[in-house]
Scaffold this active site. Sequence first.
Site, mmCIF file in Angstrom:
data_model
loop_
_atom_site.group_PDB
_atom_site.id
_atom_site.type_symbol
_atom_site.label_atom_id
_atom_site.label_comp_id
_atom_site.label_asym_id
_atom_site.label_seq_id
_atom_site.Cartn_x
_atom_site.Cartn_y
_atom_site.Cartn_z
ATOM 1 N N LYS A 1 0.811 -1.220 0.000
ATOM 2 C CA LYS A 1 0.000 0.000 0.000
ATOM 3 C C LYS A 1 0.842 1.266 0.000
ATOM 4 C CE LYS A 1 -4.234 -1.870 1.945
ATOM 5 N NZ LYS A 1 -5.300 -1.678 2.947
ATOM 6 N N GLU B 1 -4.071 8.641 6.720
ATOM 7 C CA GLU B 1 -4.658 9.355 5.585
ATOM 8 C C GLU B 1 -5.713 10.332 6.091
ATOM 9 O OE1 GLU B 1 -4.495 6.056 1.954
ATOM 10 O OE2 GLU B 1 -6.389 6.460 2.980
ATOM 11 N N ARG C 1 -7.203 -8.668 -8.896
ATOM 12 C CA ARG C 1 -7.991 -9.907 -9.044
ATOM 13 C C ARG C 1 -9.353 -9.524 -9.584
ATOM 14 N NH1 ARG C 1 -11.478 -8.809 -4.997
ATOM 15 N NH2 ARG C 1 -10.685 -7.946 -3.053
#
Length: 503
Positions: free
Chosen positions: A123, A206, A299
Amino acid sequence: MSLGEPLEIKKVLVANRGEIAVRVFRTCRDLGIKTVALYSDADRDALHVKLADESYYLGPPEPLKSYLDVEKIISVAKRARVDAIHPGYGFLSQNPVFAERIIEEGFVWIGPDPETMRLVGDKLGARRLFSGKGIPVVPGTLEPVNDRDAVSIAEEIGFPVIVKPAGGGGGIGMFVATSPEKLDEYLKRAVELAKSSFGKYEVYIEKYFPLSKHIEVQIIGDKNGHILHLHERECSVQRRYQKVIEEAPSPSLDPQEKEKILKTALEAAKVAKYTNAGTFEFLFDTQSRGFFLLEVNSRIQVEHPVTELITGLDIVELQLRVASGESLSLKQEEIVVRGHAIEARIYAEDPSAGFVPSPGKIEHLSLPSGPWIRVDNGIYEGYEVPPYYDPLLMKVVSFGLTRGQAIARLRRGLSELKISGIKHNKFLVLRVLEDQRFLDASYTTRLLEDQKFYENLQNEDPLPPIPGKSRTETVEERKEPKTKVEKEKVNLWRVASRVRYES
């Protein structure tokens, strides 16, 4: 690439279970491809096992001893002599080590390149990469934070902020802090959860946008660098950062915003050198009308059916074709949106009791059908929902020429759906579909924080009456065969089924 034409891949193993395994098998069958299922002790009688051409036993119910055991899966693939392996979603689907092992053993990996998976799966690394290339990411840190610097960083970003584990997902270890005191408390909790859940203690911060929406873009890319978007989806109806209702296209973007987010997703996919199917997820702030890249899911997504319905494309087939080396013959302008689609995820859980899972036997099941309704599921009447895995039972998806039409059809479909014997969230979804904030598309990711959705909420369909018998008698008959002979018939049928699938 010619859709519907035969493929070089002739036999596919799905390294997964439940509805996604069933979903992949159905496309394989359309294309004349043989299918191989895996099962644990808990899944001996699962629908994906019954529908596959061959099935192989993996081990105990615990995922680490079955669906997460890389070497066991590779051993089965060799025994079954498959050409390719599809990981589905969850389990090992975003594990680059698994993908590398599959490729090393000479199988076709139906997914992105392992290096790309490793890149977007990190990430903080992904935030650094994309921000360095001009892709907007959520304001916050690009490196792990510690308790010494966290408060000053948060004050610079501006409260509220969200603390996230650097090595995980699924909402685990994520906390919204509105003050320095809360941040200090949540930082410690996030570090503990990150270490116990993901084996990595790093966390980052964040900016938290309280009035935001979750918009994502479906991407498909071939091995020659040709990347296309299949338009966007909105997934803002969430609880604990897990999606409940998804729709496509997003009803929240104007044409200019839509064009900008699609263009940004394509740019990010090219930066990552993305191949096969993937989803680039964005946070859209309704106040500033700005959007930021949240993460990349390397995915197929649970919610891919809504994209299939509005584009007319089979995403699993596209995955198979690009994995086998075919080039995408489609042009971007040929992928147009027609109508509107909405998906409801139906879980075996009790929304009125904090969404606790509800495993158990499905005593009665009536699935919706009729025009413009699609049901992707991995269950049947009499099936025992195991307690070891994700509680997703099915996805009920509607299509309409307009959003209003799709909402009405989804309501109809859910009203026809009857599940007895276990608790589920169907009635919660129906309440959301009747809420004015959903109807006018003003809802945000905080919609399900409204406690009115849970007041006097029904959580199970009643068993239907049967003429001439009480429901109690009927349930008892289902639970236990009356005679020894009947018991032996049931056992012999199960044994015969297992022998046929394993041979």
